[in-house]
Scaffold this active site. Structure first.
Site, PDB file in Angstrom:
ATOM      1  N   LYS A  83       0.865  -1.189   0.000  1.00 43.43           N
ATOM      2  CA  LYS A  83       0.000   0.000   0.000  1.00 43.43           C
ATOM      3  C   LYS A  83       0.891   1.225   0.000  1.00 43.43           C
ATOM      4  O   LYS A  83       2.005   1.192   0.517  1.00 43.43           O
ATOM      5  CB  LYS A  83      -0.896   0.019   1.253  1.00 43.43           C
TER       6      LYS A  83
HETATM    7  P1  NAD Z   1     -13.300   7.053  -3.052  1.00 45.58           P
HETATM    8  O1  NAD Z   1     -12.349   8.177  -2.842  1.00 45.58           O
HETATM    9  O2  NAD Z   1     -13.840   6.813  -4.418  1.00 45.58           O
HETATM   10  O3  NAD Z   1     -14.561   7.207  -2.061  1.00 45.58           O
HETATM   11  C1  NAD Z   1     -14.449   7.435  -0.698  1.00 45.58           C
HETATM   12  C2  NAD Z   1     -15.792   8.008  -0.259  1.00 45.58           C
HETATM   13  O4  NAD Z   1     -15.843   8.088   1.157  1.00 45.58           O
HETATM   14  C3  NAD Z   1     -16.041   9.425  -0.790  1.00 45.58           C
HETATM   15  O5  NAD Z   1     -17.366   9.485  -1.255  1.00 45.58           O
HETATM   16  C4  NAD Z   1     -15.868  10.289   0.457  1.00 45.58           C
HETATM   17  O6  NAD Z   1     -16.609  11.502   0.381  1.00 45.58           O
HETATM   18  C5  NAD Z   1     -16.402   9.349   1.502  1.00 45.58           C
HETATM   19  N1  NAD Z   1     -16.050   9.702   2.876  1.00 45.58           N
HETATM   20  C6  NAD Z   1     -14.869  10.142   3.358  1.00 45.58           C
HETATM   21  N2  NAD Z   1     -14.978  10.361   4.689  1.00 45.58           N
HETATM   22  C7  NAD Z   1     -16.256  10.031   5.031  1.00 45.58           C
HETATM   23  C8  NAD Z   1     -16.978  10.006   6.258  1.00 45.58           C
HETATM   24  N3  NAD Z   1     -16.413  10.373   7.402  1.00 45.58           N
HETATM   25  N4  NAD Z   1     -18.276   9.599   6.243  1.00 45.58           N
HETATM   26  C9  NAD Z   1     -18.869   9.213   5.096  1.00 45.58           C
HETATM   27  N5  NAD Z   1     -18.227   9.202   3.908  1.00 45.58           N
HETATM   28  C10 NAD Z   1     -16.934   9.606   3.893  1.00 45.58           C
HETATM   29  O7  NAD Z   1     -12.568   5.769  -2.461  1.00 45.58           O
HETATM   30  P2  NAD Z   1     -12.874   4.248  -2.754  1.00 45.58           P
HETATM   31  O8  NAD Z   1     -11.919   3.778  -3.782  1.00 45.58           O
HETATM   32  O9  NAD Z   1     -14.337   4.067  -2.947  1.00 45.58           O
HETATM   33  O10 NAD Z   1     -12.408   3.584  -1.377  1.00 45.58           O
HETATM   34  C11 NAD Z   1     -13.262   3.508  -0.239  1.00 45.58           C
HETATM   35  C12 NAD Z   1     -12.747   2.409   0.685  1.00 45.58           C
HETATM   36  O11 NAD Z   1     -12.714   1.176  -0.035  1.00 45.58           O
HETATM   37  C13 NAD Z   1     -11.344   2.602   1.218  1.00 45.58           C
HETATM   38  O12 NAD Z   1     -11.259   2.038   2.515  1.00 45.58           O
HETATM   39  C14 NAD Z   1     -10.484   1.793   0.272  1.00 45.58           C
HETATM   40  O13 NAD Z   1      -9.245   1.404   0.835  1.00 45.58           O
HETATM   41  C15 NAD Z   1     -11.397   0.623   0.053  1.00 45.58           C
HETATM   42  N6  NAD Z   1     -11.135  -0.150  -1.167  1.00 45.58           N
HETATM   43  C16 NAD Z   1     -11.134   0.437  -2.387  1.00 45.58           C
HETATM   44  C17 NAD Z   1     -10.914  -0.343  -3.519  1.00 45.58           C
HETATM   45  C18 NAD Z   1     -10.988   0.226  -4.915  1.00 45.58           C
HETATM   46  O14 NAD Z   1     -10.905  -0.566  -5.868  1.00 45.58           O
HETATM   47  N7  NAD Z   1     -11.166   1.517  -5.098  1.00 45.58           N
HETATM   48  C19 NAD Z   1     -10.657  -1.716  -3.368  1.00 45.58           C
HETATM   49  C20 NAD Z   1     -10.690  -2.285  -2.112  1.00 45.58           C
HETATM   50  C21 NAD Z   1     -10.928  -1.486  -1.011  1.00 45.58           C
END
Ligand code: NAD
Length: 414
Positions: A105
């Site tokens: 990461k």
């Molecule tokens: P992203 O940036 O697209 O979305 C994150 C979202 O969370 C945004 O809408 C943001 O406004 C919101 N957010 C932030 N703080 C918040 C809060 N306190 N309350 C409510 N909403 C809040 O990111 P993503 O890629 O969707 O990732 C989200 C999670 O999923 C992370 O933990 C990431 O590590 C995990 N993840 C992502 C992927 C991927 O393929 N993108 C894969 C596995 C895991």
């Protein structure tokens, strides 16, 4: 009571599974430590002519199963501790899904909403340059994570290629399709979350029709999960992001909300009833999908949760203390390393496509994603039932046993 660091919380989860399978203590010594952490300072010329130093990290936690794989996060709360925990979870996730990868990461401490596009590009390119000595399509392959996108991946790929003197698309996954990105990658994590929930309901011999779901974090993962779940017949009754929270007991118009977020980058511009962002977690729903950041469900709020099923779209949204409270309440927690593995599954397919130069149709990608997610879920479900442990412990047992087998063959060098 002082809260544990994120890496310590991640270790507690490992120890629980290690205890369950009576893991060789010598192997545990290896698995509880990251292989490599790089900390870098990144000087950037801002648009106003001033120079600002940003701090970035890349952790390669374990590469016993293959090159390391993991996202890059841009967020003010990024820290070495967070990156290590996230890289450990990537290691277990890749092992659980039986991918030929270890876990990594990366991240930069920054607020991307306060940086212009050209500042973000310079930041990404300099970050890539600083971590170049430990990057490579057979060494470590970045992907998008919180507040990084396919455009960020294109900058990483271009920077790496410029230094090498040839185009190397397999250095990143989650890149734009025109650069060799896989069809279906953008939607893969959310699709995987939806498939996992569907499998859970099948295992319980229940229907998803009309099931009430709340989604915290309507970004890439949360938004796509909501879309596929609503297509499967579930009702998304609450959705939040950093801007606030929307609720509708009859079900939100998910495609409309996605359009709104694409236009305005927040959910609160969408018409409808709004509640406090934190309240999303305590809605009277069947399923809660935390898909924002870690540590959202902790010992102080776990007892307030009404949902009987929590599906971790985000990495690390539930602390080990909250896990215990929820387990006592009879709440099922489908762990991150299972529920959100769809992204890395399709990242692997993307890597295979770019390395071979043969590109797949979306149906083929989605079918393979579903096959892998269903197989992994069934393995976790059976393990948890057999051992009478939580789904998280079951998932860790499958992953750690697989890694233990790898070490049995490879041994410890020299
Ligand atoms: P992203 O940036 O697209 O979305 C994150 C979202 O969370 C945004 O809408 C943001 O406004 C919101 N957010 C932030 N703080 C918040 C809060 N306190 N309350 C409510 N909403 C809040 O990111 P993503 O890629 O969707 O990732 C989200 C999670 O999923 C992370 O933990 C990431 O590590 C995990 N993840 C992502 C992927 C991927 O393929 N993108 C894969 C596995 C895991």
């Amino acid at each position: 009571m002082i809260e544990d660091s994120l890496a310590k919380k991640a270790k507690k989860q490992l120890y629980k599974a290690a205890f369950e399978i009576k893991l060789d203590s010598n192997l545990l010594k290896i698995l509880e430590k990251p292989k490599r952490i790089l900390k870098i300072s990144i000087p950037i010329r801002l648009d106003n002519g001033k120079t600002k130093i940003f701090i970035g990290f890349r952790c390669q936690y374990n590469d016993a199963k293959g090159p390391t794989k993991g996202g890059v996060r841009y967020h003010p709360d990024v820290s070495e501790d967070e990156v290590v925990a996230l890289a450990a979870w990537m290691t277990w996730k890749c092992a659980l899904l039986d991918l030929p990868y270890g876990g990594a990461k990366g991240g930069i401490i920054c607020d991307p909403s306060k940086l212009s596009e050209s500042e973000l590009e310079r930041l990404t390119r300099r970050y890539t340059t600083e971590i170049m000595p430990i990057l490579g399509p057979h060494i470590d392959i970045p992907a998008p994570d919180v507040y990084t996108t396919s455009k960020t991946m294109a900058w990483i790929m271009d920077t790496f290629s410029m230094f090498k003197g040839y185009t190397e698309p397999s250095i990143v996954t989650g890149k734009p399709e025109i650069l060799g990105g896989s069809k279906g990658r953008k939607e893969a994590t959310g699709r995987g979350v939806a498939i996992t929930i569907q499998e859970f309901f099948k295992a319980k011999k229940k229907s998803l029709k009309g099931v009430k779901i709340a989604v915290q974090g309507f970004g890439n993962v949360g938004g796509h999960a909501a879309l596929f779940l609503s297509q499967m017949g579930a009702k998304i009754v609450a959705a939040s992001d950093a801007s606030g929270c929307l609720v509708n007991p009859d079900g939100l118009d998910v495609p409309g909300l996605i359009d709104c977020v694409e236009k305005h980058a927040c959910v609160i511009k969408f018409p409808g009833k709004q509640i406090d962002r934190e309240e999303l977690l305590y809605q009277d729903v069947d399923v809660l999908v935390p898909a924002a950041l870690e540590d959202q469900i902790h010992r102080k709020n776990a007892h307030k949760i009404k949902a009987k099923i929590i599906v971790e779209g985000a990495n690390g949204p539930t602390t080990p203390e909250a896990d215990e409270i929820l387990e006592k309440k009879g709440v099922y927690v489908i762990p991150d390393i299972m529920a959100n593995a769809g992204g890395v599954v399709v990242s692997h397919l993307e890597w295979v496509q770019t390395l071979s130069g043969l590109y797949w149709e979306e149906e083929q990608v989605n079918a393979e994603l579903e096959r892998k997610m269903v197989k992994a879920f069934q393995g976790v479900w059976e393990e948890a039932i057999k051992r009478k442990v939580s789904l998280r412990c079951g998932a860790y047992v499958v992953a750690i046993e697989r890694l233990a087998e790898v070490y049995r063959y490879r041994g410890i060098f020299p």
